[in-house]
Design a protein around this motif. Structure first.
Motif, mmCIF file in Angstrom:
data_model
loop_
_atom_site.group_PDB
_atom_site.id
_atom_site.type_symbol
_atom_site.label_atom_id
_atom_site.label_comp_id
_atom_site.label_asym_id
_atom_site.label_seq_id
_atom_site.Cartn_x
_atom_site.Cartn_y
_atom_site.Cartn_z
ATOM 1 N N THR A 67 63.636 -54.788 15.828
ATOM 2 C CA THR A 67 62.998 -53.297 16.411
ATOM 3 C C THR A 67 64.054 -52.405 15.579
ATOM 4 O O THR A 67 65.280 -52.297 15.658
ATOM 5 C CB THR A 67 63.029 -53.345 18.023
ATOM 6 O OG1 THR A 67 62.368 -54.264 18.633
ATOM 7 C CG2 THR A 67 62.530 -51.853 18.336
ATOM 8 N N VAL A 68 63.368 -51.505 14.869
ATOM 9 C CA VAL A 68 64.054 -50.652 14.008
ATOM 10 C C VAL A 68 64.430 -49.505 14.935
ATOM 11 O O VAL A 68 63.561 -48.575 15.410
ATOM 12 C CB VAL A 68 63.037 -50.139 13.042
ATOM 13 C CG1 VAL A 68 63.752 -49.122 12.056
ATOM 14 C CG2 VAL A 68 62.684 -51.347 12.379
ATOM 15 N N PHE A 69 65.646 -48.863 14.868
ATOM 16 C CA PHE A 69 66.186 -48.042 15.547
ATOM 17 C C PHE A 69 66.943 -47.091 14.296
ATOM 18 O O PHE A 69 68.114 -47.528 13.930
ATOM 19 C CB PHE A 69 67.320 -48.118 16.482
ATOM 20 C CG PHE A 69 66.492 -48.800 17.797
ATOM 21 C CD1 PHE A 69 66.316 -47.941 18.778
ATOM 22 C CD2 PHE A 69 66.232 -49.989 17.882
ATOM 23 C CE1 PHE A 69 65.747 -48.348 20.048
ATOM 24 C CE2 PHE A 69 65.906 -50.705 18.797
ATOM 25 C CZ PHE A 69 65.431 -49.645 20.247
ATOM 26 N N LEU A 70 66.646 -46.007 14.155
ATOM 27 C CA LEU A 70 67.171 -44.923 12.767
ATOM 28 C C LEU A 70 67.919 -44.031 13.460
ATOM 29 O O LEU A 70 67.225 -43.195 14.038
ATOM 30 C CB LEU A 70 66.219 -44.931 11.989
ATOM 31 C CG LEU A 70 65.370 -45.893 10.975
ATOM 32 C CD1 LEU A 70 64.329 -45.457 10.057
ATOM 33 C CD2 LEU A 70 66.442 -46.955 10.353
ATOM 34 N N GLU A 149 65.534 -49.161 1.048
ATOM 35 C CA GLU A 149 65.375 -47.713 0.407
ATOM 36 C C GLU A 149 64.334 -47.156 1.539
ATOM 37 O O GLU A 149 64.623 -45.993 1.845
ATOM 38 C CB GLU A 149 64.467 -47.895 -0.946
ATOM 39 C CG GLU A 149 63.976 -46.618 -1.391
ATOM 40 C CD GLU A 149 63.449 -46.468 -2.712
ATOM 41 O OE1 GLU A 149 63.135 -45.663 -3.494
ATOM 42 O OE2 GLU A 149 63.320 -47.577 -3.209
ATOM 43 N N GLU A 150 63.292 -47.583 2.111
ATOM 44 C CA GLU A 150 62.338 -47.130 3.154
ATOM 45 C C GLU A 150 63.141 -46.837 4.158
ATOM 46 O O GLU A 150 62.953 -45.582 4.878
ATOM 47 C CB GLU A 150 61.357 -48.183 3.581
ATOM 48 C CG GLU A 150 60.475 -48.028 4.935
ATOM 49 C CD GLU A 150 59.820 -49.056 4.971
ATOM 50 O OE1 GLU A 150 59.067 -49.012 6.342
ATOM 51 O OE2 GLU A 150 59.874 -50.168 4.464
ATOM 52 N N TRP A 151 64.193 -47.403 4.812
ATOM 53 C CA TRP A 151 64.981 -47.063 6.055
ATOM 54 C C TRP A 151 66.216 -46.553 5.762
ATOM 55 O O TRP A 151 67.140 -46.373 6.575
ATOM 56 C CB TRP A 151 65.225 -48.521 6.810
ATOM 57 C CG TRP A 151 64.257 -49.109 7.322
ATOM 58 C CD1 TRP A 151 63.023 -48.370 7.845
ATOM 59 C CD2 TRP A 151 63.673 -50.476 7.479
ATOM 60 N NE1 TRP A 151 62.082 -49.212 8.403
ATOM 61 C CE2 TRP A 151 62.450 -50.305 8.023
ATOM 62 C CE3 TRP A 151 64.397 -51.591 7.154
ATOM 63 C CZ2 TRP A 151 61.893 -51.784 8.287
ATOM 64 C CZ3 TRP A 151 64.051 -52.662 7.636
ATOM 65 C CH2 TRP A 151 62.572 -52.893 7.997
ATOM 66 N N HIS A 152 66.542 -45.931 4.618
ATOM 67 C CA HIS A 152 67.608 -45.353 3.957
ATOM 68 C C HIS A 152 68.921 -46.125 4.333
ATOM 69 O O HIS A 152 70.129 -45.330 5.062
ATOM 70 C CB HIS A 152 67.589 -43.706 4.669
ATOM 71 C CG HIS A 152 66.450 -43.069 4.574
ATOM 72 N ND1 HIS A 152 65.778 -42.714 3.177
ATOM 73 C CD2 HIS A 152 65.373 -42.752 5.470
ATOM 74 C CE1 HIS A 152 64.671 -41.884 3.529
ATOM 75 N NE2 HIS A 152 64.497 -41.960 4.647
ATOM 76 N N VAL A 153 69.105 -47.214 3.882
ATOM 77 C CA VAL A 153 70.195 -47.998 4.074
ATOM 78 C C VAL A 153 70.794 -48.404 2.832
ATOM 79 O O VAL A 153 69.954 -48.613 1.845
ATOM 80 C CB VAL A 153 69.739 -49.513 5.064
ATOM 81 C CG1 VAL A 153 70.683 -50.218 5.000
ATOM 82 C CG2 VAL A 153 69.491 -48.989 6.385
#
Length: 293
Positions: A67-70, A149-153
């Motif tokens: 689960t993605v928490f940005l 790149e999509e998640w700015h990581v």
């Protein structure tokens, strides 16, 4: 007029459903698009254990996910953690050692990906922690790198953090990583699974099962003296030190087991252990993981 902010824990609990399950508004991404290798034929749905303490536990996992928490884009520093909740390999405590940890990391500018891994001790399970659960952790690291790149990581700043049994999983991931396979048909598998840094929260480590290679990543360990797992955590730190791995060990006098980053009750805020996230933040900053490129 005084405006009070809703505590994170309360917000999490408001997302709880009457059947003791909990759902998050953040996206859930399955690790394998066509099902996890080794889980073929497993169709039983995930189940949630009745909550006795306000926290929520999922079991019977056959289709592992993150689960993605940005963090806010302007605050993001490029660092990321795969977060592995604990639960004795029988279930996963998805808020105390999952979403609440993720929110705390987001406050630091760190992206968090809460892992829902297969469980070796769930009812009727035929999985093993060092086989299927480890494969899930390794896949999660690779998947985050593949979508960095999509998640700015930054793909060179992807770590893993685990609590209790999740700490054992994180220790396995940091000592049994694999390089990517350039010839793999799946592009995700072309990337390596070595975490760049590791945090072990009161880890349920069995030291006899762990050897520390020379390229184990930097490691931060936190545990309480009144936790029966503290001696094993200290022994593992000794292994890291002997292998000349950059490591930091924090043993607090009082905290018990299972305190996550936010504690089980409001009384946690008055304990010295409540400051361990600040020490983690300082450790990561000192190692250069919070420097924006």
């Amino acid at each position: 007029m005084i405006v009070s902010k809703m505590p994170t824990l309360l917000f999490a609990l408001l997302l709880a459903l009457p059947d003791d399950s909990i759902r998050f508004p953040e996206p859930e991404i399955h690790l394998w698009a066509h099902g996890a290798p080794g889980s073929e034929g497993q169709t039983a749905p995930e189940t949630w254990n009745p909550s006795t303490d306000g926290f929520h536990r999922v079991t019977n996992i056959h289709d592992p996910s993150i689960t993605v928490f940005l963090p806010p884009r302007e605050k993001a520093n490029g660092a990321a953690f795969i977060v592995c909740p604990g639960g004795g390999h029988a279930y996963l405590v998805m808020d105390l050692e999952g979403s609440l940890v993720a929110k705390k990391l987001n406050e630091m500018g760190v992206a968090a990906f809460v892992l829902k891994s297969r469980l070796a001790r769930a009812p009727g399970s035929k999985y093993k922690a060092d086989v299927e659960s480890l494969a899930d952790a390794q896949r999660a690291i690779r998947l985050v790198r593949s979508r960095a790149e999509e998640w700015h990581v930054d793909p060179a700043r992807v770590g893993i953090m685990g609590f209790s049994a999740g700490g054992e999983l994180a220790a396995l991931a940091e000592t049994r990583f694999k390089p990517g396979d350039p010839a793999a048909a799946d592009p995700v598998d072309r990337l390596g699974s070595r975490p760049d840094f590791v945090v072990l929260g009161y880890p349920g480590i069995r030291n006899a099962n762990l050897s520390v290679p020379h390229d184990t990543p930097p490691t931060f360990i936190v545990v309480a003296n009144d936790d029966p797992l503290s001696a094993a955590a200290a022994e593992y730190y000794g292994k890291l030190k002997a292998a000349q791995i950059p490591a930091e060990l924090h043993i607090y006098l009082t905290a018990g087991h299972g305190f996550g980053m936010t504690g089980r009750t409001p009384a946690f805020a008055s304990l010295p252990v409540s400051h361990w996230p600040d020490q983690l933040q300082q450790w990561m900053a000192a190692l250069g993981y919070f420097t924006k490129h």
